[in-house]
Enzyme design. Sequence first.
Site, PDB file in Angstrom:
ATOM      1  N   LYS A 214       0.750  -1.215  -0.070  1.00 42.96           N
ATOM      2  CA  LYS A 214      -0.188   0.049  -0.153  1.00 42.96           C
ATOM      3  C   LYS A 214       0.861   1.399  -0.070  1.00 42.96           C
ATOM      4  O   LYS A 214       1.936   1.392   0.390  1.00 42.96           O
ATOM      5  CB  LYS A 214      -0.947  -0.085   1.100  1.00 42.96           C
ATOM      6  CG  LYS A 214      -2.092  -1.022   0.886  1.00 42.96           C
ATOM      7  CD  LYS A 214      -3.276  -0.831   1.626  1.00 42.96           C
ATOM      8  CE  LYS A 214      -4.247  -1.667   1.356  1.00 42.96           C
ATOM      9  NZ  LYS A 214      -5.814  -1.618   2.072  1.00 42.96           N
ATOM     10  N   ARG A 249      -4.737 -10.145   4.061  1.00 43.12           N
ATOM     11  CA  ARG A 249      -4.815 -10.066   2.266  1.00 43.12           C
ATOM     12  C   ARG A 249      -3.255  -9.765   2.125  1.00 43.12           C
ATOM     13  O   ARG A 249      -2.742  -8.715   2.603  1.00 43.12           O
ATOM     14  CB  ARG A 249      -5.816  -8.989   1.722  1.00 43.12           C
ATOM     15  CG  ARG A 249      -7.177  -9.313   2.107  1.00 43.12           C
ATOM     16  CD  ARG A 249      -8.079  -8.354   1.831  1.00 43.12           C
ATOM     17  NE  ARG A 249      -8.097  -8.284   0.273  1.00 43.12           N
ATOM     18  CZ  ARG A 249      -7.644  -7.411  -0.693  1.00 43.12           C
ATOM     19  NH1 ARG A 249      -7.048  -6.433  -0.333  1.00 43.12           N
ATOM     20  NH2 ARG A 249      -8.060  -7.551  -2.114  1.00 43.12           N
TER      21      ARG A 249
END
Length: 265
Positions: A214, A249
């Site tokens: 991210k 995830r």
Amino acid sequence: MSDEARSLIIGVLNVTPDSFSDGGTFLDPEKAVAHAWDLVNEGADVIDIGAESTRPGSAAVDADEEWRRLEPVLAALADQKPKARISLDTYKPMTMRRALDYPVDIINDISGIADRLTLETLAKRGLTYWAMHMHRDPAQMHKDPLDAAEALRAVAVFYESTQKTLMDLGFTKDRIWLDPGVGFGKTDRANVQVIGQALAESVHYEIILGVSRKSFIGRLLGITDPKERDAPSKMLELSFLLAGVRGIRTHDVARLKKLRDLVVE
């Protein structure tokens, strides 16, 4: 060891042209199915398939286009029966209902919660529901992100109210997984603090976390290429394993599996 005694590894499969880390790589159904098998062979317990990018600033796609991308992949996996659960990353009720004809076990809803009728249907069919906190929508969430104090309050309320709503609609507690939405409408400070909050709340709720590649990691550590963020992602994911969150995830399944093997006997 049973699934209930460990954090599940959730392999990300983006069937999109524009996802932030691998957009277009697996848009072709054959390549998507092959990658799903790669993730299974690397140790994924769940394959999370999404057909719409939700990166900051992304544009929405309609339900028909989303399904056009998803259906051939779901059909192929239905025939091949990999030894992993299938999660569908969608916030569209029409897509959720269409998926009921395929071996989809989980709905991963970034919008937080779908309409009542759809949720009652999912609960009756025995699906697990992952609900995520998001401030605004993907097209707008980066323009006015929540600061740390606001995010902590909002996520705390989200955990309590969402679990109650879903249980009232027929979901059992073990089939309600809650995601604080790291990177979804929150400042970098807020992202870090809601991670800490999530780890503490994992004793009360079934928590799912996703930080893999991210952008907040890139900004904090000066790493522009998303794939080069795998190593720092793993260090965060190791803390999730140690805290015992329900699911993680990740794009990098193989190395997370190695870490889990060290943590869980």
